[in-house]
Design an enzyme around this catalytic site. Structure first.
Site, PDB file in Angstrom:
ATOM      1  N   ALA A  88      31.826  54.942  41.309  1.00 38.70           N
ATOM      2  CA  ALA A  88      32.664  53.786  41.645  1.00 38.70           C
ATOM      3  C   ALA A  88      31.893  52.847  42.557  1.00 38.70           C
ATOM      4  CB  ALA A  88      33.926  54.259  42.339  1.00 38.70           C
ATOM      5  N   ASP A  89      31.900  51.558  42.226  1.00 43.02           N
ATOM      6  CA  ASP A  89      31.318  50.617  43.186  1.00 43.02           C
ATOM      7  C   ASP A  89      32.424  50.153  44.134  1.00 43.02           C
ATOM      8  OD1 ASP A  89      31.184  47.709  40.958  1.00 43.02           O
ATOM      9  OD2 ASP A  89      32.811  49.000  41.614  1.00 43.02           O
ATOM     10  N   SER A  90      32.091  49.215  45.037  1.00 50.12           N
ATOM     11  CA  SER A  90      33.048  48.875  46.086  1.00 50.12           C
ATOM     12  C   SER A  90      34.315  48.259  45.507  1.00 50.12           C
ATOM     13  CB  SER A  90      32.402  47.927  47.086  1.00 50.12           C
ATOM     14  OG  SER A  90      31.713  46.911  46.401  1.00 50.12           O
ATOM     15  N   ASP A  92      35.635  48.989  42.671  1.00 54.99           N
ATOM     16  CA  ASP A  92      36.420  50.109  42.150  1.00 54.99           C
ATOM     17  C   ASP A  92      37.196  50.786  43.259  1.00 54.99           C
ATOM     18  OD1 ASP A  92      34.090  51.102  39.604  1.00 54.99           O
ATOM     19  OD2 ASP A  92      36.103  50.236  39.413  1.00 54.99           O
TER      20      ASP A  92
ATOM     21  N   ARG B  64      34.129  40.992  38.142  1.00 53.14           N
ATOM     22  CA  ARG B  64      32.862  41.643  37.797  1.00 53.14           C
ATOM     23  C   ARG B  64      31.967  40.753  36.958  1.00 53.14           C
ATOM     24  NH1 ARG B  64      33.308  47.204  38.983  1.00 53.14           N
ATOM     25  NH2 ARG B  64      35.530  47.466  38.777  1.00 53.14           N
TER      26      ARG B  64
END
Lengths: 140, 133
Positions: A88-90, A92, B64
């Site tokens: 997970a990135d930030s 996420d 994103r």
């Protein structure tokens, strides 16, 4: 029985002196107050035990994390697994916190949300907020 | 029940000083958008069409798409446009088919072909600069 006595007394009210009536009425009211007091004291105070989060909370958090990160259903998620280790990135992480907010109907402040890195921490924070919440809704 | 979230309209804040602050603003915007999702679903009657988690995913996908940008001023401008869009949606200035087309269905009404310059060849990119490369 008490009500019968009061009705009988009320019939005789004109003949009996007012002081006696007031004495009996005071007794009757004190009876009532005693019963009310008993009723209130039956509700015991709830002890706030601060302990680790319940397993079902941890399970719910794990489910949400799995759904968010699109992990397969059989990946082993322990309470200590970090979100970043699961891919997970930030963004996420923020999304997971928002999903938890919606699921448990709580509101997480930004300062609290910064410190969440593992599933256990998330579950602890949720437990904390869920306990604080009913106290405020009772007061209102 | 948590207190209902209201979108407060504040004036344009000064530019972010560095990437960290821009990042913080992105997350604040994302949180504001996610907290407005129940209101949006209520206004446009999307209860049977989409789940809140899908809307969250749509919002994060849009964020994103621009995740590769490093200039804080560009990020600020993108956030400004995002905030404008969110305010329009919450004010019921859009209509149901806009929301469904733009955020629920995959492709959307307008073809989203990604960033403009990514797929082009080097030939076309250098075309204006010179003949010989």
């Amino acid at each position: 029985m008490a009500s019968l006595s009061t009705t009988s007394l009320s019939f005789k009210a004109p003949s009996i002196q007012s002081t006696r009536i007031s004495q009996v009425l005071r007794k009757a009211s004190s009876f009532q107050s005693i019963s009310f007091g008993r009723f209130h004291s039956s509700k015991s105070l709830r002890l706030q035990i601060s302990c680790a989060a319940k397993p079902e909370t941890v399970q719910k958090v794990s489910d949400i994390v799995k759904e968010q990160l699109a992990l397969s259903a059989d990946t082993a998620l322990t309470a200590e697994s970090k979100f970043s280790a699961l891919g997970a990135d930030s963004l996420d992480t923020v999304e997971i916190v928002m999903a938890l907010e919606e699921k448990f109907n709580i509101s997480v402040e930004e300062s609290d949300a910064q410190n969440i890195t593992t599933i256990q921490e998330a579950a602890d924070l949720i437990e904390d907020l869920v306990q604080k919440k009913p106290a405020t809704s009772e007061a209102s | 029940m948590a207190a209902p979230f209201t979108l407060r309209k504040i004036g344009v804040p000064p530019n972010s000083a560095n990437l960290t602050e821009a990042r913080r603003r992105v997350f604040d915007f994302f949180r504001a958008a996610c907290r407005s999702i129940p209101t949006v679903m209520d206004i446009y009657n999307l209860q049977d069409v989409v789940a809140p988690s899908q809307l969250r995913f749509a919002i994060s996908a849009q964020i994103r798409k621009n995740a590769h940008i490093t200039d804080p001023k560009v990020i600020d401008l993108l956030l400004f446009k995002g905030m404008e869009e969110l305010t329009d949606i919450v004010d019921h200035a859009k209509q149901r088919h806009h929301i469904i087309g733009q955020y629920v269905v995959g492709e959307g009404l307008v073809q989203n072909t990604g960033n403009k310059d990514e797929g082009k060849s080097d030939f076309l990119k250098n075309f204006y600069t010179s003949n010989y490369f």
